[in-house]
Design an enzyme around this catalytic site. Structure first.
Site, PDB file in Angstrom:
ATOM      1  CG  ASN A 268       8.389  -1.913   0.589  1.00 45.32           C
ATOM      2  OD1 ASN A 268       7.805  -2.092   1.657  1.00 45.32           O
ATOM      3  ND2 ASN A 268       9.039  -0.798   0.300  1.00 45.32           N
TER       4      ASN A 268
ATOM      5  CB  ALA B  23       1.290   0.086   6.368  1.00 47.28           C
TER       6      ALA B  23
ATOM      7  CG  HIS C 125      10.974  -2.353   5.074  1.00 47.76           C
ATOM      8  ND1 HIS C 125       9.620  -2.254   4.861  1.00 47.76           N
ATOM      9  CD2 HIS C 125      11.189  -3.542   5.676  1.00 47.76           C
ATOM     10  CE1 HIS C 125       9.044  -3.346   5.335  1.00 47.76           C
ATOM     11  NE2 HIS C 125       9.965  -4.142   5.827  1.00 47.76           N
TER      12      HIS C 125
ATOM     13  CD  GLU D 241      10.134  -7.553   5.921  1.00 45.74           C
ATOM     14  OE1 GLU D 241       9.924  -8.715   6.337  1.00 45.74           O
ATOM     15  OE2 GLU D 241      10.122  -6.562   6.668  1.00 45.74           O
TER      16      GLU D 241
ATOM     17  NE  ARG E  12       9.838   6.156   8.955  1.00 46.50           N
ATOM     18  CZ  ARG E  12       8.913   5.906   8.005  1.00 46.50           C
ATOM     19  NH1 ARG E  12       9.112   4.908   7.141  1.00 46.50           N
ATOM     20  NH2 ARG E  12       7.820   6.630   7.934  1.00 46.50           N
TER      21      ARG E  12
ATOM     22  N   PRO F  84       0.789  -1.230   0.000  1.00 45.03           N
ATOM     23  CG  PRO F  84      -0.208  -1.163   2.103  1.00 45.03           C
ATOM     24  CD  PRO F  84       0.472  -2.092   1.143  1.00 45.03           C
ATOM     25  CG  ASN F  85      -0.241   4.302   1.237  1.00 42.10           C
ATOM     26  OD1 ASN F  85      -1.202   4.850   0.715  1.00 42.10           O
ATOM     27  ND2 ASN F  85      -0.306   3.726   2.434  1.00 42.10           N
TER      28      ASN F  85
ATOM     29  NE  ARG G 299       3.848   6.481   1.656  1.00 46.16           N
ATOM     30  CZ  ARG G 299       4.198   5.294   2.094  1.00 46.16           C
ATOM     31  NH1 ARG G 299       4.897   4.474   1.319  1.00 46.16           N
ATOM     32  NH2 ARG G 299       3.867   4.906   3.298  1.00 46.16           N
TER      33      ARG G 299
ATOM     34  CE1 TYR H 151       8.919   4.990   3.262  1.00 51.31           C
ATOM     35  CE2 TYR H 151       7.283   6.739   3.201  1.00 51.31           C
ATOM     36  CZ  TYR H 151       7.803   5.609   3.794  1.00 51.31           C
ATOM     37  OH  TYR H 151       7.204   5.094   4.911  1.00 51.31           O
TER      38      TYR H 151
HETATM   39  C1  DQA Z   1       8.163   1.028   4.172  1.00 50.22           C
HETATM   40  C2  DQA Z   1       8.187   1.215   5.687  1.00 50.22           C
HETATM   41  C3  DQA Z   1       6.804   0.985   6.285  1.00 50.22           C
HETATM   42  O1  DQA Z   1       6.837   1.161   7.696  1.00 50.22           O
HETATM   43  C4  DQA Z   1       5.812   1.964   5.687  1.00 50.22           C
HETATM   44  O2  DQA Z   1       4.505   1.686   6.180  1.00 50.22           O
HETATM   45  C5  DQA Z   1       5.835   1.999   4.204  1.00 50.22           C
HETATM   46  C6  DQA Z   1       7.117   1.909   3.503  1.00 50.22           C
HETATM   47  C7  DQA Z   1       9.529   1.374   3.532  1.00 50.22           C
HETATM   48  O3  DQA Z   1       9.736   0.969   2.393  1.00 50.22           O
HETATM   49  O4  DQA Z   1      10.374   2.048   4.145  1.00 50.22           O
HETATM   50  O5  DQA Z   1       4.811   2.206   3.565  1.00 50.22           O
HETATM   51  O6  DQA Z   1       7.886  -0.328   3.868  1.00 50.22           O
END
Ligand code: DQA
Length: 153
Positions: A76, A79, A102, A100, A109, A12-13, A20, A25
């Site tokens: 990735n 959330a 990020h 995985e 954070r 998501p997002n 964003r 990011y």
């Molecule tokens: C994320 C880190 C997550 O905590 C966050 O909710 C994201 C992006 C990252 O790529 O740093 O949406 O996965």
């Protein structure tokens, strides 16, 4: 037989990457990420199928698909990393390796980002290298697939 394939799955997002929270990011888009992974994979003769969704169940469907259609998954989970038993169970249900990734360093954070539901069932984790982490994840994944292939032959 077709080329070896990796799935690149973004949660998501991440469709809003570049727009964003750029301080966290970066300014590169999801298309830039896909190109990065495709180029890293192509060097080793792999193709990439990329999928992004804001919906948990769609991500579960794609993890399941990888069992038949891919050698491994770079994900990735965004959330859902911190909440999703469904994604964790989907990864546990398949035999293919999952890495995985990020973009941000989740450990510096908020504390709710420190825990990953998925990391214990993944082969590895890349954290905090910006979008270059996707390339590192691809290299680690391919190295793993190729070395296991050699062990079994
Ligand atoms: C994320 C880190 C997550 O905590 C966050 O909710 C994201 C992006 C990252 O790529 O740093 O949406 O996965």
């Amino acid at each position: 037989m077709g080329k070896k394939r990796l799935f690149l799955i973004n949660g998501p997002n991440l469709n809003m990457l570049g727009k964003r929270e750029p301080d966290t990011y970066g300014k590169k888009s999801l298309d830039d990420v896909v190109t990065l992974v495709e180029q890293a994979a192509a060097d080793f003769g792999y193709e990439v199928t990329s999928f992004q969704s804001n919906h948990e169940g769609d991500l579960v469907d794609w993890i399941q698909r990888a069992e038949e259609e891919a050698e491994g998954i770079i994900i990735n989970p965004a959330a859902y990393t911190h909440t999703s038993i469904a994604l964790r169970d989907a990864i546990s249900a398949i035999s293919k390796p999952v890495v995985e990734i990020h973009i941000s360093n989740v450990h510096e954070r908020e504390s709710f980002r420190h825990n990953s539901m998925l990391a214990p069932v993944c082969s590895g984790q890349v954290v905090g290298f910006g979008i270059d982490g996707y390339r590192l994840a691809a290299l680690g994944m391919i190295q793993k697939i190729e070395s296991e292939g050699r062990n079994h032959s």
